[in-house]
Scaffold this motif. Structure first.
Motif, short mmCIF file in Angstrom:
data_model
loop_
_atom_site.label_atom_id
_atom_site.label_comp_id
_atom_site.label_asym_id
_atom_site.label_seq_id
_atom_site.Cartn_x
_atom_site.Cartn_y
_atom_site.Cartn_z
N ASP A 94 -12.71 -1.42 1.47
CA ASP A 94 -13.10 -2.10 0.22
C ASP A 94 -13.06 -3.61 0.42
O ASP A 94 -11.99 -4.21 0.48
CB ASP A 94 -12.14 -1.69 -0.90
N LYS A 99 1.57 -0.05 -4.70
CA LYS A 99 1.39 -1.28 -5.47
C LYS A 99 0.22 -2.13 -4.97
O LYS A 99 0.07 -3.27 -5.40
CB LYS A 99 2.68 -2.10 -5.43
N TRP A 100 -0.59 -1.61 -4.07
CA TRP A 100 -1.74 -2.36 -3.58
C TRP A 100 -2.89 -2.17 -4.54
O TRP A 100 -3.37 -1.06 -4.76
CB TRP A 100 -2.14 -1.88 -2.18
N ASN A 101 -3.32 -3.25 -5.16
CA ASN A 101 -4.41 -3.22 -6.13
C ASN A 101 -4.99 -4.63 -6.26
O ASN A 101 -4.58 -5.54 -5.55
CB ASN A 101 -3.91 -2.69 -7.49
N ALA A 102 -5.93 -4.80 -7.17
CA ALA A 102 -6.57 -6.11 -7.34
C ALA A 102 -5.56 -7.20 -7.71
O ALA A 102 -5.66 -8.32 -7.24
CB ALA A 102 -7.67 -6.02 -8.40
N GLU A 103 -4.59 -6.85 -8.51
CA GLU A 103 -3.58 -7.84 -8.93
C GLU A 103 -2.72 -8.29 -7.75
O GLU A 103 -2.50 -9.49 -7.55
CB GLU A 103 -2.70 -7.27 -10.04
N SER A 104 -2.23 -7.34 -6.95
CA SER A 104 -1.40 -7.72 -5.81
C SER A 104 -2.24 -8.46 -4.76
O SER A 104 -1.76 -9.38 -4.09
CB SER A 104 -0.69 -6.51 -5.20
N ARG A 164 0.83 -1.21 0.00
CA ARG A 164 0.00 0.00 0.00
C ARG A 164 0.87 1.26 0.00
O ARG A 164 0.64 2.19 -0.78
CB ARG A 164 -0.93 0.00 1.21
N LEU A 170 -10.81 -5.98 -1.71
CA LEU A 170 -9.36 -6.02 -1.47
C LEU A 170 -9.07 -6.28 0.01
O LEU A 170 -8.10 -5.78 0.56
CB LEU A 170 -8.72 -4.70 -1.90
#
Length: 136
Positions: free
Chosen positions: A103, A55-60, A51, A106
């Motif tokens: 969310d 780089k914190w997102n759906a892929e990670s 985060r 995530l």
């Protein structure tokens, strides 16, 4: 019935019990802290690093977080708590599981929801079918 939500959205009068599925809780109040269904400190630190680096997102979440959390849910203590929830649902108790994440998509609560959905429990308060996270 099991409801999963954000701690800020809890209506305590609606539930028999409210479980905070978090690692740390400063003022539990009416919450029952259930660390067995929260991420380990190592996984939580990994999340924070992702985060903070942007780089914190759906892929990670799917590629880094989910596999580790699912492995953590294989331990005996986590399995006992999950089985307890399934049993409480069968008995007609209304349990709320909550954490701080804004969310659900995530958040580990979507994974916990999916494990329970896979076990046949109808989950309220979520916006998707997460049964793909079910444990075998």
């Amino acid at each position: 019935m099991i409801t999963i939500t954000n701690i800020r959205n809890i209506n305590y009068a609606s539930y028999d019990e409210v479980w905070a599925i978090v690692r740390s809780l400063k003022n539990p109040g009416r919450l029952k802290q259930v660390t067995e269904l929260s991420p380990s400190w190592n996984l939580f630190k990994k999340y924070l690093a992702l985060r903070e680096s942007g780089k914190w997102n759906a892929e990670s979440f799917e590629n880094v977080y989910v596999p580790v959390f699912l492995k953590e849910m294989q331990n005996a203590a986590a399995r006992r708590k999950l089985a307890e929830l399934v049993e409480q649902d069968r008995q007609g108790k209304h349990i709320c599981l909550a954490c701080f994440c804004p969310d659900e998509a995530l958040c580990h609560r979507s994974i916990v929801a999916g494990i329970l959905q896979y076990s046949g429990v109808q989950i309220h308060g979520i916006h998707a079918d997460y049964s793909r996270y079910g444990l075998v």
